[in-house]
Design an enzyme around this catalytic site. Structure first.
Site, PDB file in Angstrom:
ATOM      1  N   PHE A   1      42.880  27.367  53.993  1.00  0.00           N
ATOM      2  CA  PHE A   1      43.538  27.942  54.284  1.00  0.00           C
ATOM      3  C   PHE A   1      43.042  29.318  54.771  1.00  0.00           C
ATOM      4  O   PHE A   1      42.220  29.559  54.476  1.00  0.00           O
ATOM      5  CB  PHE A   1      44.434  28.850  53.168  1.00  0.00           C
ATOM      6  CG  PHE A   1      46.138  29.599  53.853  1.00  0.00           C
ATOM      7  CD1 PHE A   1      46.657  29.187  54.119  1.00  0.00           C
ATOM      8  CD2 PHE A   1      45.656  31.194  53.450  1.00  0.00           C
ATOM      9  CE1 PHE A   1      47.891  29.619  54.602  1.00  0.00           C
ATOM     10  CE2 PHE A   1      46.642  31.518  54.204  1.00  0.00           C
ATOM     11  CZ  PHE A   1      47.955  31.270  54.790  1.00  0.00           C
TER      12      PHE A   1
ATOM     13  N   ASP B   1      41.616  27.884  44.574  1.00  0.00           N
ATOM     14  CA  ASP B   1      42.694  28.433  45.386  1.00  0.00           C
ATOM     15  C   ASP B   1      43.287  27.818  44.747  1.00  0.00           C
ATOM     16  O   ASP B   1      44.210  26.536  45.133  1.00  0.00           O
ATOM     17  CB  ASP B   1      42.519  29.160  46.573  1.00  0.00           C
ATOM     18  CG  ASP B   1      43.816  29.587  47.276  1.00  0.00           C
ATOM     19  OD1 ASP B   1      44.903  30.003  46.333  1.00  0.00           O
ATOM     20  OD2 ASP B   1      43.582  30.356  47.993  1.00  0.00           O
TER      21      ASP B   1
ATOM     22  N   TYR C   1      54.618  33.991  44.873  1.00  0.00           N
ATOM     23  CA  TYR C   1      55.870  33.758  45.417  1.00  0.00           C
ATOM     24  C   TYR C   1      55.659  32.342  45.768  1.00  0.00           C
ATOM     25  O   TYR C   1      57.248  32.096  46.459  1.00  0.00           O
ATOM     26  CB  TYR C   1      55.762  34.625  46.210  1.00  0.00           C
ATOM     27  CG  TYR C   1      53.950  35.006  47.133  1.00  0.00           C
ATOM     28  CD1 TYR C   1      54.200  33.300  48.574  1.00  0.00           C
ATOM     29  CD2 TYR C   1      53.565  35.286  47.728  1.00  0.00           C
ATOM     30  CE1 TYR C   1      53.426  33.350  48.978  1.00  0.00           C
ATOM     31  CE2 TYR C   1      52.240  35.521  47.844  1.00  0.00           C
ATOM     32  CZ  TYR C   1      52.574  34.466  49.495  1.00  0.00           C
ATOM     33  OH  TYR C   1      51.008  34.548  50.382  1.00  0.00           O
ATOM     34  N   LYS C   2      55.103  31.094  45.820  1.00  0.00           N
ATOM     35  CA  LYS C   2      55.411  30.272  46.248  1.00  0.00           C
ATOM     36  C   LYS C   2      55.905  29.163  44.922  1.00  0.00           C
ATOM     37  O   LYS C   2      56.873  29.472  44.445  1.00  0.00           O
ATOM     38  CB  LYS C   2      53.479  29.723  45.968  1.00  0.00           C
ATOM     39  CG  LYS C   2      53.495  30.426  47.961  1.00  0.00           C
ATOM     40  CD  LYS C   2      52.087  29.468  48.665  1.00  0.00           C
ATOM     41  CE  LYS C   2      51.172  30.294  49.246  1.00  0.00           C
ATOM     42  NZ  LYS C   2      50.251  30.386  49.623  1.00  0.00           N
TER      43      LYS C   2
ATOM     44  N   ARG D   1      56.661  20.432  58.371  1.00  0.00           N
ATOM     45  CA  ARG D   1      56.018  20.654  56.687  1.00  0.00           C
ATOM     46  C   ARG D   1      57.277  21.073  55.770  1.00  0.00           C
ATOM     47  O   ARG D   1      58.027  21.413  56.132  1.00  0.00           O
ATOM     48  CB  ARG D   1      55.305  21.461  56.821  1.00  0.00           C
ATOM     49  CG  ARG D   1      54.134  21.659  55.221  1.00  0.00           C
ATOM     50  CD  ARG D   1      53.301  22.701  55.519  1.00  0.00           C
ATOM     51  NE  ARG D   1      53.834  24.125  55.103  1.00  0.00           N
ATOM     52  CZ  ARG D   1      53.475  25.353  55.019  1.00  0.00           C
ATOM     53  NH1 ARG D   1      52.361  25.099  54.438  1.00  0.00           N
ATOM     54  NH2 ARG D   1      53.929  26.568  54.881  1.00  0.00           N
TER      55      ARG D   1
HETATM   56  C1  LIG Z   1      49.273  30.845  50.509  1.00  0.00           C
HETATM   57  C2  LIG Z   1      48.120  31.612  50.735  1.00  0.00           C
HETATM   58  C3  LIG Z   1      47.191  32.748  50.383  1.00  0.00           C
HETATM   59  C4  LIG Z   1      48.693  33.904  50.163  1.00  0.00           C
HETATM   60  O1  LIG Z   1      46.991  34.868  50.369  1.00  0.00           O
HETATM   61  P1  LIG Z   1      48.129  36.404  50.134  1.00  0.00           P
HETATM   62  O2  LIG Z   1      46.971  37.739  50.390  1.00  0.00           O
HETATM   63  O3  LIG Z   1      48.931  36.253  48.996  1.00  0.00           O
HETATM   64  O4  LIG Z   1      48.426  36.659  51.990  1.00  0.00           O
HETATM   65  C5  LIG Z   1      46.345  32.181  50.157  1.00  0.00           C
HETATM   66  N1  LIG Z   1      45.306  30.905  50.292  1.00  0.00           N
HETATM   67  C6  LIG Z   1      46.134  29.638  49.653  1.00  0.00           C
HETATM   68  C7  LIG Z   1      45.399  28.797  49.917  1.00  0.00           C
HETATM   69  C8  LIG Z   1      47.523  30.187  50.383  1.00  0.00           C
HETATM   70  O5  LIG Z   1      48.331  29.102  50.519  1.00  0.00           O
END
Ligand SMILES: *Cc1c(COP(=O)(O)O)cnc(C)c1O
Length: 413
Positions: A127, A198, A223-224, A372
Site C-alpha cells: 500500500f 501491516d 475502520y476496515k 474490488r
Molecule cells: C488502509 C490501509 C492503510 C491506511 O492508513 P491510514 O493511515 O489509516 O490512512 C495503510 N496501510 C494499508 C496496508 C492499508 O490497507
C-alpha cells in the site's frame, strides 16, 4: 461442473453458524455491501453509545471523564480486545494514531534495534502510504537508511545482512493475495532482520497468530474489518520481548512515564504505553470499542472459514455466470493464498463498478483496471454474493456501464 443454484446458496445461509452476527450491523435497505475492507459497516450499538458518551459523559462529567469514565485507559483497554483477534498477548497491543503514523513510530523503533543495518525491504505491491513513510524517513535521516523495493516474488532474495527491517502487508489491497506471515518472519529472523506486518486488510477477517509466528511489530486499521467508523484510530503491536528497548519516533506526553508530572525531560513509560504520543480521540475510541462487541462469542477460525466460503462462492458464481465478458480473476484462485476479497480485472473496470454501485452493489475500483469486492464475514449473507454476481451479469449483458455518467471520476474511488 455442477451448477450452483439460488436454493443451494440459501441453504448455506440457513446452516451458517455466524448468521446471527449480521443483526449487530445496520446497512441501508437494498444495499449489498462489498466494501467493508475499505470502510466497515456501522454496528447498530454505536450511535447510542456515542450519544451517551456525548450527553452523559462529556456534558456532565467534563474533564472529570478522564478518570470517572476511564477515558484515559481506553487505548490500552481496546488494544487488549484487538489482541484477542490477532493472536497477541493482551499487553502487546495498544490503539493509537493512524496506521501511517504507527508505521513511522515502529519503523524507527525497529531500525534503532538493528543499528549497523540500514535497509528496509518491502514489495512494490505494498500500500503506497506504507512506502511513503519509509521514503519520508530516509529523507529525514539524510538517506542514512534506504528502501529496497522489490516485486513480491523477490522478497526472499532481497533480505541480506544489510537489511534491518522487512515491512510487509499481509493481504494485498489490490489483488487480495495473502503472504505467509510465519514463513517470511522466520526467514527475516534467520537473516538477522526484524519484521513489521501491516494487518490493515486482514485484522477482523483472517485468523492471525502473531505469537506463533514470532512477529516483532505490527500495525493495522480500526475502520476496515474492525468496523470502528471513518477515520477510527489504528492499533499497533510490539512483541513483549522488545517492549523495554523499543522506542517510538514520536516522543509525546502520553508515552511519558508520568505525564502529569509535567517534567521538562522525556522519560519513556514502561512497556507498550510509550508507543502512544498525544491525547487519544475518545469519541472514535468509544465507537471502535463498541464495534468490537460484534466479535464477542465468535472465533476468528469460524470467521475465516466463512470468509473463505464467501470468496470461493463469488469466484465459482463468476465462473458460472459471467463467461465471455473479458472479466479476469485478479486474485489467487486458491483460498489459502487469498484474503477476504476477490478482485477482477477489466479494461472498463471503473464504469462497471459505478454501474454496480448505482444498482446497490457497492464494491470499489483500484487503478488501473481492478474491480474490488471485499467480503466481511460478520454481516454478509451468502445470498448477498448471489445478488452481487447476478447484478454483475446483468450490467455486463446489457452494457449498462457504457454510459457517460459512469465514467465521471470522483475524488475518492
Ligand atoms: C488502509 C490501509 C492503510 C491506511 O492508513 P491510514 O493511515 O489509516 O490512512 C495503510 N496501510 C494499508 C496496508 C492499508 O490497507
Amino acid at each position: 461442473m455442477i451448477k450452483i443454484t439460488l436454493d443451494d446458496v440459501r441453504e448455506m445461509d440457513r446452516v451458517d453458524p455466524l448468521a446471527n452476527c449480521a443483526k449487530a450491523f445496520s446497512l441501508p435497505d437494498g444495499v449489498v455491501y462489498l466494501d467493508g475492507n475499505s470502510l466497515g459497516a456501522m454496528p447498530v450499538a454505536v450511535p447510542r453509545r456515542v450519544e451517551g458518551l456525548l450527553r452523559k459523559e462529556w456534558r456532565q462529567s467534563l474533564v472529570r471523564g478522564w478518570t470517572d469514565h476511564s477515558w484515559i485507559d481506553l487505548p490500552v483497554r481496546v488494544g487488549k480486545r484487538i489482541a484477542g483477534l490477532i493472536g497477541a498477548n493482551e499487553d502487546e497491543v495498544v490503539v493509537s494514531d493512524s496506521t501511517s503514523v504507527n508505521l513511522h513510530k515502529l519503523l524507527v523503533a525497529a531500525l534503532k534495534l538493528r543499528e549497523g543495518r540500514s535497509v528496509v525491504v518491502s514489495n512494490q505491491e505494498n500500500f503506497p502510504t506504507d512506502l511513503y513513510i519509509v521514503q519520508g524517513l530516509a529523507w529525514l535521516l539524510d538517506d542514512s537508511i534506504s528502501l529496497r523495493l522489490v516485486p513480491t516474488a523477490d522478497i526472499e532474495s532481497a533480505i541480506n545482512e544489510e537489511v534491518a527491517v522487512v515491512m510487509l502487508t499481509q493481504v494485498d489491497y489490490r489483488t487480495g493475495a495473502m503472504l505467509d506471515i510465519e514463513a517470511l518472519t522466520d526467514l527475516a529472523h534467520q537473516r538477522g532482520a526484524l519484521v513489521i506486518w501491516d494487518l490493515s486488510h486482514s485484522a477482523g477477517a483472517i485468523d492471525i497468530d502473531l505469537g506463533r509466528a514470532d512477529v516483532d511489530f505490527a500495525v493495522g486499521c480500526g475502520y476496515k474489518y474492525l468496523n470502528g467508523g471513518p477515520g477510527a484510530p489504528a492499533f499497533l503491536f510490539v512483541a513483549k520481548r522488545h517492549q523495554d528497548q523499543a522506542q517510538s519516533s514520536l516522543w509525546g506526553w502520553f508515552g511519558h512515564a508520568s505525564p502529569f508530572e509535567f517534567d521538562t525531560g522525556y522519560q519513556p513509560s514502561d512497556g507498550l504505553a510509550r508507543m502512544q504520543c498525544g491525547t487519544p480521540p475518545i469519541l472514535s475510541l468509544v465507537a471502535l470499542d463498541t464495534a468490537l462487541d460484534a466479535f464477542m462469542g465468535t472465533e476468528m477460525k469460524a470467521i475465516r472459514a466463512k470468509s473463505v466460503a464467501l470468496t470461493d462462492l463469488f469466484v465459482e458464481l463468476v465462473d458460472q455466470s459471467c463467461q465471455g465478458f473479458d472479466l479476469d480473476l485478479a486474485s489467487p484462485r486458491q483460498s489459502v493464498s487469498r484474503g477476504s476479497q476477490v478482485s477482477l480485472r477489466h479494461d472498463e473496470g471503473y464504469p462497471i463498478v459505478q454501474a454496480l454501485i448505482a444498482r446497490g452493489v457497492i464494491g470499489d475500483f483500484r487503478a488501473p483496471d481492478i474491480l474490488r469486492f471485499g467480503f466481511a464475514p460478520l454481516y454478509l449473507r451468502y445470498e448477498n454474493v448471489w445478488t452481487a454476481v447476478e447484478t454483475l451479469r446483468e450490467v455486463m449483458i446489457t452494457r449498462a456501464w457504457d454510459s457517460p455518467e459512469f465514467r465521471r471520476r470522483g475524488v475518492v474511488t
